[in-house]
Design an enzyme around this catalytic site. Structure first.
Site, mmCIF file in Angstrom:
data_model
loop_
_atom_site.group_PDB
_atom_site.id
_atom_site.type_symbol
_atom_site.label_atom_id
_atom_site.label_comp_id
_atom_site.label_asym_id
_atom_site.label_seq_id
_atom_site.Cartn_x
_atom_site.Cartn_y
_atom_site.Cartn_z
ATOM 1 N N CYS A 128 -5.854 147.988 -5.455
ATOM 2 C CA CYS A 128 -7.044 147.937 -4.570
ATOM 3 C C CYS A 128 -7.749 147.463 -6.027
ATOM 4 O O CYS A 128 -7.158 145.940 -6.436
ATOM 5 C CB CYS A 128 -7.483 149.956 -4.423
ATOM 6 S SG CYS A 128 -8.507 149.916 -3.392
ATOM 7 N N THR A 129 -9.188 148.170 -6.421
ATOM 8 C CA THR A 129 -9.701 147.510 -7.800
ATOM 9 C C THR A 129 -9.337 147.425 -9.213
ATOM 10 O O THR A 129 -9.950 147.315 -9.945
ATOM 11 C CB THR A 129 -11.243 148.196 -7.453
ATOM 12 O OG1 THR A 129 -11.147 149.570 -7.573
ATOM 13 C CG2 THR A 129 -11.805 147.418 -6.057
#
Lengths: 245, 245
Positions: A128-129
């Protein structure tokens, strides 16, 4: 089963006299970063696959031993502080999040830890981030990488080459897309770190045979109305990611 | 974003003046049981989907507020004790595990809590061997249900009808198979509790478009050598499940 159940959960109820097939027991040191506001499932998906590797040591590493509040309200207790972290981990893993990930990228102590311990790991990884934090720490320059679809293109701000793929491998950088990609990412790492037979056993034991009841899980499959709304909702976040540079 | 980030993570960085499409905000009370030795991902998979339901309250409920040690070494802090738990939850959820699940089934206080609070919920649910605990509490008698493939057939010991399916719905009992089925289960519940458009938004935001690098995740797909070995390893556990009756 009491004491340290983290060590070998596959063995929790087994016959201690069993012979293990060759290549089933290893000794990886896996470092998973905790920081306030990380997204719980970003970490717990791959964590489940990592702890199924018999003999691997999986560490949840944070600044202090205080429970860390995730962005979904779960508080998770670290197993180790930055100070005690292995010098050269086999795997260094960074979960994503929203505001918490930006705060972590701006925190000198955390960014330096990611840069140094991450930089010395055999595999430098994220879901993800988490790739935004790896990027802010300078670890993705010139590497292909991915992120949550909302932030993927922004990896170029940190010198990375964004790739629209669920798990992206470029030399020793392995990055996953949005949160649930952590399961595919985790299994991929087991496959790389152990043999194929072991990875198959881990997949079966985790019963990882996904059958989502809906098939709208990527930007290319989703309705443009819905992806457009989610993208619009996160424009302020995207600007804050750009501002990290 | 500070304070209580559990409430509405989808909203964490959004424009507060936005209009939400009809049916996007609800008020479910979701109770997720924590007990020592539960398998972390059994709970964190569905938890991620539940917290993406705007307005839903998701509670991690345990005997006391002390951090609970999972079978993979993660310690998770509850958000609520049994005493403070809503009387009639929308969803009552039980994660699985191995030895810890058996201990929970034998613990009078926990079993009674499952029987009473579980019994009064709109949806009575589990993932993995959580169904063994539901069964031991008498909540699966006459219901179709599933469990981890290693324990699935044993549900008949508790009067349930075992079904070889990833997510099994029988009236208000919804049970998932082995640990990673929690993601399919969680999304299915969002679909039932909200509208289709909202479930699609949740799937896209969680980027749930699984692409496992191997396809050996169920007993029917796996090598018989591997499934046989795992089944053999867990014979003592299967006997302990039978002894719960």
């Amino acid at each position: 089963e009491k004491g340290n159940p983290a060590a070998q959960p596959l063995l929790s109820v087994h016959d201690q006299n069993m012979q293990w097939p060759q290549g089933w027991v290893g000794k990886e040191e896996i470092v998973m970063l905790l920081y306030p506001g990380f997204t719980a499932l970003d970490l717990f998906g791959p964590h489940h696959f990592f702890v199924l590797m018999m003999g691997a040591k999986v560490h949840l590493v944070a600044k202090t031993m205080e429970p860390v509040l995730t962005d979904t309200g779960i508080r998770v207790t670290p197993t180790m502080t930055f100070a005690d972290c292995p010098e050269k981990p086999t795997v260094f893993f960074v979960p994503g999040g929203t505001g918490g990930t930006l705060d972590a990228a701006k925190d000198e102590v955390i960014r330096k830890f990611v840069e140094e311990r991450g930089g010395s790991a055999d595999y430098i990884t994220s879901v993800c981030t988490g790739s935004v934090l790896l990027g802010a720490a300078g670890l993705l320059k010139g590497y292909k990488a991915t992120s949550h679809w909302i932030t993927r293109d922004l990896l170029s701000e940190f010198g990375a080459i964004p790739v629209d793929q669920r798990v992206v491998v470029d030399r020793n950088r392995i990055t996953g897309a949005g949160v649930t990609s952590g399961l595919d990412f985790g299994l991929k790492l087991v496959q790389d770190l152990r043999n194929q037979q072991y990875a198959e056993a881990v997949q079966l034991f985790a019963e990882y045979d996904p059958q989502p009841p809906i098939d709208k899980g990527s930007q290319s499959k989703a309705s443009p109305d819905i992806s457009g709304l989610l993208m619009h909702m996160h424009e302020p976040f995207r600007q804050m990611v750009r501002d990290l540079r």
